[in-house]
Design an enzyme around this catalytic site. Structure first.
Site, mmCIF file in Angstrom:
data_model
loop_
_atom_site.group_PDB
_atom_site.id
_atom_site.type_symbol
_atom_site.label_atom_id
_atom_site.label_comp_id
_atom_site.label_asym_id
_atom_site.label_seq_id
_atom_site.Cartn_x
_atom_site.Cartn_y
_atom_site.Cartn_z
ATOM 1 C CG HIS A 158 -1.965 -1.665 1.451
ATOM 2 N ND1 HIS A 158 -2.130 -2.061 2.514
ATOM 3 C CD2 HIS A 158 -2.135 -2.254 0.216
ATOM 4 C CE1 HIS A 158 -2.439 -2.731 2.597
ATOM 5 N NE2 HIS A 158 -2.280 -3.329 1.109
ATOM 6 C CB CYS A 183 -4.961 0.944 -16.845
ATOM 7 S SG CYS A 183 -5.726 -0.995 -15.864
#
Ligand code: PEP
Ligand code: MG
Length: 750
Positions: A364, A677
């Site tokens: 994260h 992407c």
């Protein structure tokens, strides 16, 4: 422990403390200490060897060896018995030194006449600082009492070395943590930065390693451990029962905090004359040294837990919190062992870069670093021990390298690199209003990836045509509770406002695998990347996905809306997700909410299976976005998080490019728009190759838009495709070299 043992070492430590308290300079202090130890131990020789640099030990003070050898005699780590102690971090205690393996005497010291040798490491928190040696003519081994006494002395010496007690102008040692150090880690996020160290958890400093009232110290220790136990219990009471990982860590804390062995060893050290904090740190050092040799990941985790717990105990004892009052320096570069996204976001966007000892490309923290477009280096092992707040630091996220306290020449070269990048960015800024139009006349739409509100200003500055991927999971990851629908709706609305009518592709929650929500019951899965994640969770536990779809519809409030479902592996999943969306739309309408003016619903192609879905899927989906990060890991069966294999297969591998070409061809057959992407879309060479394979929309981090556009505008994609095919015809598995050569001929440095 026998009393005489306690009192012997206590006496020695008491004398040591008095010596340290005297107002003498670095070298004089070291000389006195060697004299004092030799005298107390009744040995002819006591010597202190400290590291001159990371490979070389230097005789820094001696009682008994020839004084002229001081600061002259040096040995490499592993060399002779002293070098062996430094390398193995284990003591050598022998009555017959010449018979020991590796023995080598240094003639300039005159040590050949001493038969017995006892050497032990001077180390602090797993960092070896030097070697303490006593020698005597008489062939004798040292007793347990003497070993105990010298162990605590070595520990105090380590503390004092760390504090700079032996630093002096004449002959003394130079201070620790002042030399340049290079760390080779791995790339977490590209980019380079120069700044100053800002430690996430500054080290606790112990200024009073020696104490003369063991009872008072024991009492301090017991009171601190009681407080620690209470705090661990209350943390445990607060943690959700479903949060297994957090529970496991806290249970381990509790086990250690109640461990009699741990307590007993610390009390024994206090009995030998250490202060309570020095006793805690001695145990912590022992755990850190074990950490270096334990291969079992579970045991390593537990040793880390013990290390964390020791830090908590030290903070209770010294009153030094995480908040040491250290001001954030100019151009702060955060240095931490590891950090969660919430804590990272608390630091705000002032950070110029991040260096972690642990972490992973998919962590994260990496997601946040990516969103902030700041460099991140992971796996910089040992940096939290070496770095001090405010130290100069250069980080190179492209190479995964960190220069701590760099030499001026390194800093100058580095600044040139930064200046070149800044220069290039200026050139790219000139392209912001221009299209990514190739020489062969094709338009490539360049969009940006985002995940935070803070990303949105980049939409204007980068010249992105829209947000091709908005990762919604970040909002879920940084909270410790499921966010409320109203909060999400207002955040999504703000994102749409900031986009000023440009298209934003909202990807529904992609959780599971590496993205475990703090409040979600973690699943025991043998292979989480292929496990219960993304749309699989969304469909099986419809509540959260429904709530998110409602929030998106309410945020749009009559504006156009684009939704994308992640990790669709087969048509049915997409159909089911669309059915869920249709039901939500209907109920929102009934509730009186204004429905979006138009709705586009797409799927991410992240598993090879979807490329072979029935035609109907391609007809029914409004668009497809290739999630190259995941697609590549499944295509090559190479875990994107595993440093050992993640770079093994080149994205410019012809097999992968051919697969992209096939996907584009299928989409074209049905006029289904297709974009790419994954992170590779932001790498110019890769972006060009995808465009040559027919991809007409690329979504990437904002900072990559300039370099990719600059390259596309000067190339003919038909020529690039021909170069790629020719390379494959000639047998190249990766077309990287052929493509680089082609670009070099056109003046690009790749
Ligand atoms: C991908 O897999 O390429 C992607 C964009 O999704 P994520 O990196 O969030 O898994
Ligand atoms: Mg993905």
């Amino acid at each position: 422990m026998p009393n005489n043992m306690e009192s012997e070492s206590r006496k020695l430590l008491g004398r040591l403390r008095d010596t340290l308290a005297e107002d003498s300079a670095g070298q004089a202090r070291l000389d006195r200490i060697t004299h004092l130890i030799a005298d107390s131990m009744q040995t002819e020789v006591c010597s202190i060897y400290l590291f001159r640099d990371k490979d070389t030990l230097e005789l820094c003070a001696t009682e008994g060896l020839k004084p002229e050898a001081v600061h002259k005699t040096r040995m490499r780590i592993g060399e002779g018995l002293v070098g062996r102690v430094a390398r193995t971090r284990c003591m050598v205690n022998t009555a017959d030194a010449p018979a020991e393996p590796g023995f080598r005497y240094m003639p300039e010291t005159g040590e050949e006449i001493y038969s017995s040798f006892f050497g032990l490491p001077i180390q602090r928190l797993g960092e070896i600082l030097g070697v303490l040696v006593v020698q005597s003519k008489e062939a004798r081994a040292f007793t347990d009492d003497e070993v105990y006494a010298l162990e605590v002395v070595a520990m105090v010496l380590a503390e004092m070395t760390e504090l700079g007690a032996f630093v002096g102008d004449e002959g003394g040692m130079s201070a620790l943590h002042t030399h340049p150090v290079l760390f080779r880690g791995a790339t977490g996020q590209e980019g380079v930065a120069e700044g100053h160290v800002y430690l996430h958890e500054p080290r606790v400093v112990i200024t009073n390693p020696v104490a003369d009232d063991p009872e008072a110290e024991s009492l301090r220790l017991r009171e601190a451990v009681d407080k620690l136990r209470i705090s661990v219990d209350s943390m445990l009471a607060r943690v959700e029962p479903s949060d297994k990982d957090q529970r496991e860590v806290l249970e381990a804390y509790r086990m250690f905090a109640n461990s009699r062995g741990w307590m007993r060893r610390m009390e024994e050290d206090i009995g030998r004359g250490l202060s309570a904090e020095a006793a805690v740190e001695k145990e912590q050092s022992a755990a850190r040294s074990r950490l270096a040799t334990v291969p079992d990941p579970y045991m390593r985790e537990r040793l880390h837990d013990l290390d964390d717990l020791s830090n908590r105990l030290l903070r209770i004892l010294t009153g030094q919190g995480k908040e040491t009052g250290a001001e954030m320096p100019e151009n702060p570069i955060l240095v931490a062992r590891n950090i969660g996204p919430g804590e990272l976001l608390d630091y705000g966007k002032d950070l110029k870069g991040i260096v972690l000892e642990q972490g992973s490309v998919g962590s994260h923290a990496a997601v946040v670093a990516r969103a902030w477009a700041i460099p991140l280096v992971i796996h910089a092992e040992g940096i939290t021990t070496e770095a001090l707040n405010g130290n100069a630091i250069l980080i190179d996220g492209d190479q995964g390298i960190v220069h701590l306290r760099p030499e001026e020449t390194v800093a100058t070269a580095f600044r040139d690199k930064i200046a070149m990048q800044a220069e290039a960015q200026k050139r790219y800024a000139g392209l912001v209003g221009l299209p990514a139009q190739t020489l062969c006349g094709k338009h490539i739409a360049l969009h940006m990836n985002a995940g935070l509100m803070a990303d949105l200003p980049s939409l204007a500055t980068s010249g992105a045509e829209g947000v091709g991927l908005f990762r919604t999971e970040l909002q879920f990851l940084i909270r410790n509770k499921v966010p409320k629908r109203g909060d999400l709706a207002s955040l999504y609305a703000r994102v749409m406002d900031a986009a000023k009518g440009k298209r934003v592709v909202f990807r529904t929650l992609d959780i599971g695998s590496d993205k475990v929500l703090p409040y979600m019951k973690p699943q025991e899965e043998p292979n989480p990347a292929m496990g219960w994640r993304a749309i699989r969770v969304g469909l099986d536990r419809g509540g959260v996905m429904r709530m998110q779809l409602q929030a998106l519809i309410r945020a749009a409030a009559g504006r156009p809306l684009t939704i994308m479902f992640p990790f669709v592996a087969q048509f049915d999943e997409f159909r089911d997700a669309k059915a869920m969306l249709a039901a939500v739309l209907e109920s929102e309408g009934k509730l009186g909410h204004v429905l979006p003016a138009s709705l586009e619903v797409g799927a991410m192609l992240e598993t090879p299976s979807l490329a072979f879905a029935p035609d109907r899927f391609f007809e029914e989906t409004d668009f497809i976005s290739i999630g190259g990060n995941d697609l590549k890991q499944f295509f090559f069966a190479a875990d994107r998080e595993n440093e050992r294999v993640r770079r093994r297969y080149d994205t410019l591998n012809y097999s992968f490019l051919s697969f992209i070409r096939q996907i584009v061809a299928r989409c074209d057959q049905f006029d289904t728009p297709v974009s790419f992407c994954g992170e590779d879309a932001g790498r110019p060479l890769e972006a060009v190759a995808f465009a040559a394979m027919g991809v007409r929309t690329l979504s990437m981090r904002p900072a990559s838009i300039g370099p990719v556009k600059a390259m596309l505008r000067r190339l003919d994609l038909d020529e690039v495709a021909a170069v790629i095919d020719q390379a494959a015809t000639e047998g190249a598995q990766s077309v990287r070299k052929a493509l680089s050569d082609h670009l070099a001929e056109r003046g690009f440095i790749t």
